[in-house]
Design a protein around this motif. Sequence first.
Motif, PDB file in Angstrom:
ATOM      1  N   MET A  18       3.481   0.809  -3.284  1.00 24.73           N
ATOM      2  CA  MET A  18       2.846   0.608  -4.583  1.00 24.73           C
ATOM      3  C   MET A  18       1.499   1.298  -4.698  1.00 24.73           C
ATOM      4  SD  MET A  18       3.636  -3.427  -4.984  1.00 24.73           S
ATOM      5  CE  MET A  18       2.801  -3.560  -6.554  1.00 24.73           C
ATOM      6  N   GLY A  19       0.906   1.643  -3.556  1.00 25.66           N
ATOM      7  CA  GLY A  19      -0.370   2.337  -3.590  1.00 25.66           C
ATOM      8  C   GLY A  19      -1.561   1.434  -3.846  1.00 25.66           C
ATOM      9  N   PHE A  64      -0.713   4.330  -9.951  1.00 30.59           N
ATOM     10  CA  PHE A  64      -1.877   3.797  -9.230  1.00 30.59           C
ATOM     11  C   PHE A  64      -1.990   4.412  -7.846  1.00 30.59           C
ATOM     12  CE2 PHE A  64       1.613   1.258  -8.115  1.00 30.59           C
ATOM     13  CZ  PHE A  64       2.079   0.658  -9.259  1.00 30.59           C
ATOM     14  N   PRO A 115      -8.213   2.307  -8.586  1.00 29.40           N
ATOM     15  CA  PRO A 115      -8.066   1.989  -7.155  1.00 29.40           C
ATOM     16  C   PRO A 115      -9.365   1.551  -6.491  1.00 29.40           C
ATOM     17  CG  PRO A 115      -7.726   4.334  -7.584  1.00 29.40           C
ATOM     18  CD  PRO A 115      -7.775   3.663  -8.908  1.00 29.40           C
ATOM     19  N   LEU A 116     -10.488   2.180  -6.897  1.00 23.75           N
ATOM     20  CA  LEU A 116     -11.753   1.834  -6.259  1.00 23.75           C
ATOM     21  C   LEU A 116     -12.134   0.383  -6.568  1.00 23.75           C
ATOM     22  CD1 LEU A 116     -13.509   3.413  -4.432  1.00 23.75           C
ATOM     23  CD2 LEU A 116     -14.916   4.095  -6.354  1.00 23.75           C
ATOM     24  N   PRO A 134      -3.599   5.988  -4.875  1.00 26.31           N
ATOM     25  CA  PRO A 134      -4.994   5.921  -4.443  1.00 26.31           C
ATOM     26  C   PRO A 134      -5.598   7.317  -4.333  1.00 26.31           C
ATOM     27  CG  PRO A 134      -3.510   5.394  -2.642  1.00 26.31           C
ATOM     28  CD  PRO A 134      -2.662   5.616  -3.840  1.00 26.31           C
ATOM     29  N   TYR A 168      -4.649  -1.669 -12.122  1.00 26.42           N
ATOM     30  CA  TYR A 168      -3.753  -0.664 -11.552  1.00 26.42           C
ATOM     31  C   TYR A 168      -4.261   0.756 -11.689  1.00 26.42           C
ATOM     32  CZ  TYR A 168       0.115  -3.472  -9.920  1.00 26.42           C
ATOM     33  OH  TYR A 168       0.889  -4.323  -9.201  1.00 26.42           O
ATOM     34  N   ILE A 210      -4.528  -0.657  -2.623  1.00 25.08           N
ATOM     35  CA  ILE A 210      -5.321  -0.881  -1.421  1.00 25.08           C
ATOM     36  C   ILE A 210      -5.725  -2.341  -1.404  1.00 25.08           C
ATOM     37  CG2 ILE A 210      -7.404  -0.269  -0.160  1.00 25.08           C
ATOM     38  CD1 ILE A 210      -7.286   2.420  -1.567  1.00 25.08           C
ATOM     39  N   PHE A 244     -11.438  -6.804  -1.434  1.00 22.03           N
ATOM     40  CA  PHE A 244     -12.351  -7.048  -0.319  1.00 22.03           C
ATOM     41  C   PHE A 244     -13.089  -8.370  -0.556  1.00 22.03           C
ATOM     42  CE2 PHE A 244     -16.450  -6.263   1.954  1.00 22.03           C
ATOM     43  CZ  PHE A 244     -15.920  -6.164   3.231  1.00 22.03           C
ATOM     44  N   LEU A 252      -9.970  -1.981  -4.595  1.00 14.59           N
ATOM     45  CA  LEU A 252     -10.463  -2.065  -3.229  1.00 14.59           C
ATOM     46  C   LEU A 252     -11.599  -3.082  -3.108  1.00 14.59           C
ATOM     47  CD1 LEU A 252     -10.816   0.083  -0.490  1.00 14.59           C
ATOM     48  CD2 LEU A 252     -12.978   0.226  -1.654  1.00 14.59           C
ATOM     49  N   LEU A 253     -12.570  -2.967  -4.017  1.00 12.00           N
ATOM     50  CA  LEU A 253     -13.731  -3.862  -3.928  1.00 12.00           C
ATOM     51  C   LEU A 253     -13.342  -5.298  -4.262  1.00 12.00           C
ATOM     52  CD1 LEU A 253     -16.412  -1.526  -5.496  1.00 12.00           C
ATOM     53  CD2 LEU A 253     -16.142  -2.179  -3.120  1.00 12.00           C
ATOM     54  N   MET A 267      -7.384  -5.087   0.470  1.00  7.98           N
ATOM     55  CA  MET A 267      -8.239  -5.426   1.621  1.00  7.98           C
ATOM     56  C   MET A 267      -8.057  -6.882   2.036  1.00  7.98           C
ATOM     57  SD  MET A 267      -9.883  -2.633   2.313  1.00  7.98           S
ATOM     58  CE  MET A 267     -11.330  -3.107   3.249  1.00  7.98           C
ATOM     59  N   TYR A 298       0.838  -1.198   0.000  1.00  3.00           N
ATOM     60  CA  TYR A 298       0.000   0.000   0.000  1.00  3.00           C
ATOM     61  C   TYR A 298       0.871   1.245   0.000  1.00  3.00           C
ATOM     62  CZ  TYR A 298      -3.429   3.402   1.770  1.00  3.00           C
ATOM     63  OH  TYR A 298      -4.234   4.498   1.968  1.00  3.00           O
ATOM     64  N   GLY A 299       1.824   1.277   0.913  1.00  2.00           N
ATOM     65  CA  GLY A 299       2.674   2.451   1.049  1.00  2.00           C
ATOM     66  C   GLY A 299       3.496   2.720  -0.203  1.00  2.00           C
ATOM     67  N   ALA A 310     -11.099   6.787  -3.083  1.00  2.00           N
ATOM     68  CA  ALA A 310     -10.865   5.380  -2.773  1.00  2.00           C
ATOM     69  C   ALA A 310     -10.599   5.211  -1.284  1.00  2.00           C
ATOM     70  CB  ALA A 310      -9.695   4.850  -3.578  1.00  2.00           C
TER      71      ALA A 310
END
Lengths: 294, 421
Positions: A32-33, B5, A94-95, B7, A91, A35, A102, A98-99, A37, A29-30, B11
């Motif tokens: 590569m960004g 990418f 992001p949204l 965020p 890539y 998210i 998850f 995330l889903l 879940m 996350y930090g 997001a």
Amino acid sequence: MDMLVGQLLTGLSTGSILLLAALGLSLTYGQMGVINMAHGEFIMAGCYTAYVTQQVIGDAGVSLLIALPIGFLVGGLMGFILEALLIRRLYHRPLDTLLVTFGVGLILQQVARDSFGAQAVNVSVPEFLRGGVDILGTTLPKTRLFIMALAIVAVTAVTLVLRFTPAGRRIRAVVGNRDLAETAGISTRKVDAATFFIGSGLAGIAGVALTLIGSTSPTTGQSYLVDAFLVVVAGGMGRIKGAVIAAVALGTLQAVFETNSTASLAKVGVFIVIVVFLQLRPQGLFTLRTRSLA
Amino acid sequence: MQNRFKPTSRALAASAAILIAAGSAAACGGARAGDETAAAESCVDTSGDTIKVGALNSLSGTMAISETTVNDAIHLAVDEINAAGGVMDKQIELVDEDGASEPTVFAEKAEKLIREDCVASVFGGWTSASRKAMLPVFEDNDSLLYYPVQYEGLEASENIFYTGATTNQQIIPALDYLAETGVKSIYLVGSDYVFPRTANAIINAYAAAHDIEVLGEDYVQLGGVDFSTIVQQVNASGADAVFNTLNGDSNVAFFREYSNVGLTAEEMPVMSVSIAEEEVGGIGVENIEGQLAAWNYYQTVESDVNSTFVEAFKAAYGADRVTSDPMEAAYNSVYLWAATVEKAESFAVADIQANADGVSFESPEGTVVIDGDNHHVAKTARIGEIQSDGLLYTVWESEGPIEPDPFLEGYDWAADLTVTE
């Protein structure tokens, strides 16, 4: 004074647990960004790796030491597959990432439930880690000291790899400026895959270690996920140093608040502090200075 | 940071929303109040050779860990009753629904069972949140729910039969036992939701009236797993005993920390009200051996009825399975319903309500009798000790079944008890 030392020690120990859970995330996350879940479920996979290893080997001490590298491989492989199959295709979205992650997390929980049962399983603590050690009037369980040591080793290893190995240099180059790195001939695809492998593998290691103090059940990962994200956000994206300081600070805050109120109120207090802190410093403790334009 | 990418804040906001939703799913969830005003005409079909009833348990989600075992017990009771000829010569047809650990889903599925499947009654529910969500559905549709889990009391619906313990059949006997063994000070540790908060309000009132000092009261959010500070405070308090109302996975972390700092059952016993046979395995017997629990039933209860029950359960679901209090209460609830139907000679809700008083069943825990006024059952209270084989053994039991008193009207010290829900 004793009280203060006790709280500091507890803070350190809580912080090292947070750090261990968040270290992998600070890469995926930090740096590569992404998210992810499902990070919590990679931790859970590590927990079950420790359980299976112990079932096969029997001796709790030996199996713990063997489970650590296996946990790294299991977590890493799961992350590698997830990256190759899904995240790589998302890539720019992001949204959606995330889903999707998850959803993957929920699937992994159900897989664990179907293979190991819904009830928590027991991973025995090795004899040499039972009991506590008196430090300055506070009793710290040996398991927590072990986790502290493991966190230090893991952070050192990640720092060394990032700083001194060719692979680490490539990772830093891609994080610093992706286009320029690509122009310089670095295969960003391979670097992404490698970073995700290491980050997820660290979650696996965290899982193995966390069986010493927590439960091993299909929902185990969920209890660490939120805290792990908090550590990375508060520490600043992309900085291991930030994650270390944030983890210890959050752990100590939690301990201090908890001594003066109840644990659930302390959680509220910690959240408030983080919200205020992020208002003042949205980028977190440390930021990555780059020469990029965006 | 040039990052293709990176965020977006959107997001991040979404991830925060999902995290919060996931975290609170187990803890809360608004009741979906029945929006129908008039009670619907019952569509239960009693003309055929079968009668439909519903089982509504969480077969997925966080609560599945506990509720699937209750579902197994309900199936066992139904199969046994059918094998013995059924209820009023009708075979019971069980319709399973998944509450998915989500109170709103419980309300929806209850509505579906009543209106679409036309079941005569429903067995299930576990968390108080799920029960509170289903209550208006059963009241509005004038149908029946049998709820099989010990809970915080202070409720008595015409449309619910409570076959688990209320507070005077579990918590108060546990306190009596501690007081009897010379405990003068206690420390309270619980998860942060309605049951522990209510239980601790009762414990505080009891302690004030019985000369017991409460040295601390700590709450951890549901699912919380860091107990270092709490255990240190418990240790430093020097209390005679700990009263534990933690729920689920938190127990594992708590007891590991507890034994790791060197606290033992001899030094400072822990009395738990949510740890049964099923949970001991996950905690690890070595971390919890010798600690106490308060329930109405243990697998080790010595009676012919219980050995038959345990054998039948193991035969149906595997020799490694254990039986626990909520499972037994669910098993009893099916039999109590069947007995009430036989007595009333009717499946109609009004007839069952009118005939429920005094209906009894020789259950694995002993005789249980329905109280027609508050719809709870008289039960025997038992204090159990966890032993090295992972089972609980009775160390104390009440003289016969205790009459249910969900509002604690029979206890003077509880008169001023103000409990907020």
